[in-house]
Scaffold this active site. Structure first.
Site, PDB file in Angstrom:
ATOM      1  N   HIS A   1       0.835  -1.202   0.000  1.00 51.46           N
ATOM      2  CA  HIS A   1       0.000   0.000   0.000  1.00 51.46           C
ATOM      3  C   HIS A   1       0.872   1.256   0.000  1.00 51.46           C
ATOM      4  CE1 HIS A   1      -3.294  -2.732   1.147  1.00 51.46           C
ATOM      5  NE2 HIS A   1      -4.088  -1.790   0.676  1.00 51.46           N
TER       6      HIS A   1
ATOM      7  N   LYS B   1      -0.757   4.961   4.462  1.00 49.81           N
ATOM      8  CA  LYS B   1      -1.661   4.032   5.148  1.00 49.81           C
ATOM      9  C   LYS B   1      -1.211   3.840   6.592  1.00 49.81           C
ATOM     10  CE  LYS B   1      -3.963  -0.455   4.672  1.00 49.81           C
ATOM     11  NZ  LYS B   1      -5.301   0.149   4.924  1.00 49.81           N
TER      12      LYS B   1
END
Length: 266
Positions: free
Chosen positions: A154, A158
């Site tokens: 990600h 995040k």
């Protein structure tokens, strides 16, 4: 026409949900932000880039919930539970896409959802939820002869790790193999950590750049390997999925649902 309110309306995900709701022919009835946010009072449609909607971003949770059929929430577990409680008190449906719930928080969500229909899913993507079904079937077929490892990637903003989607993938595989995920998940290997056990499910996390989300589950046998992957190219699939869930959940019986229910994959 379903009346949808969006929590976190000024954020990246909230803006995409507003656009998706408008494109789906739903009414955006409310837009919620935290008290003191600089965009409170601004038109939610203009902020989202889809034209004026005549709906001002508000910091009044109760007023926003009063005016909707269903609230869509992509925030944090703590905020989501607060919003779920408000919806339960007012008998309004809710769709939650927040990740990072502890088992205790998820149990509390299930308790609050006894009075209203609620969708709680770590990933609203149709493709990811099809992957869940595939993983279940593959794990059952392969049994204990293949080692299972999960790698997720990600963006560098995040906040939680591993992702809720990766954890759910691990849970699906563990359930199919008759294992307790919380006992077999291995999040850390370093130094002389010994041989890999047959039951463990390894989990690796990568964070960097602007990766929307990538997940790969490896089933590794002797002389062969199966990889099941999903790559998100845009957040739009999450926003479209959340609107689809919102349209589905209104009018359903009270209880806690997920995207497998929404998509008819059970």
């Amino acid at each position: 026409m379903v009346k949808i309110a969006v929590c976190g309306a000024a954020g990246r995900m909230g803006q995409r949900i507003i656009v998706a709701a408008k494109e789906a022919g739903c009414t955006v009835s409310g837009a919620l932000e935290r008290p003191g946010h600089e965009l409170v009072g601004q038109d939610a449609g203009l902020i989202a880039g889809c034209g004026a909607l005549g709906v001002a971003i508000s910091d009044d949770l109760n007023a926003v919930v009063d005016g909707c059929d269903v609230l869509i929430d992509f925030t944090t577990p703590k905020v989501s539970l607060k919003n779920l409680e408000a919806c339960a008190l007012k008998k309004k449906a809710i769709v939650i896409g927040s990740t990072g719930f502890t088992p205790e928080e998820r149990a509390l969500a299930a308790e609050l959802a006894k009075d209203i229909p609620a969708v709680l899913a770590p990933n609203m993507s149709v493709g990811v939820n099809v992957c869940f079904k595939i993983l279940k079937d593959v794990a059952k077929t392969l049994g204990d002869d293949f080692d299972v490892e999960i790698v997720e990637l990600h963006h560098n903003k995040k906040k939680d790790a591993p992702s809720g989607t990766a954890v759910r993938m691990g849970e699906v595989v563990a359930e199919a193999l008759g294992r307790d995920y919380n006992k077999v998940a291995n999040y850390h290997r370093e130094g002389i950590c010994g041989e890999r056990t047959k039951e463990e499910i390894g989990m690796q996390t990568v964070r960097g750049g602007d990766i929307v989300g990538e997940h790969t589950v490896y089933f590794i046998g002797m002389g062969e390997r199966i990889e099941i992957s999903h790559r998100a190219m845009t957040r739009d699939m999450f926003s479209r999925g959340s609107v689809r869930a919102a349209q589905w959940v209104v009018g359903k019986a009270p209880g806690l649902y997920d995207m497998q229910d929404v998509l008819g994959l059970r």
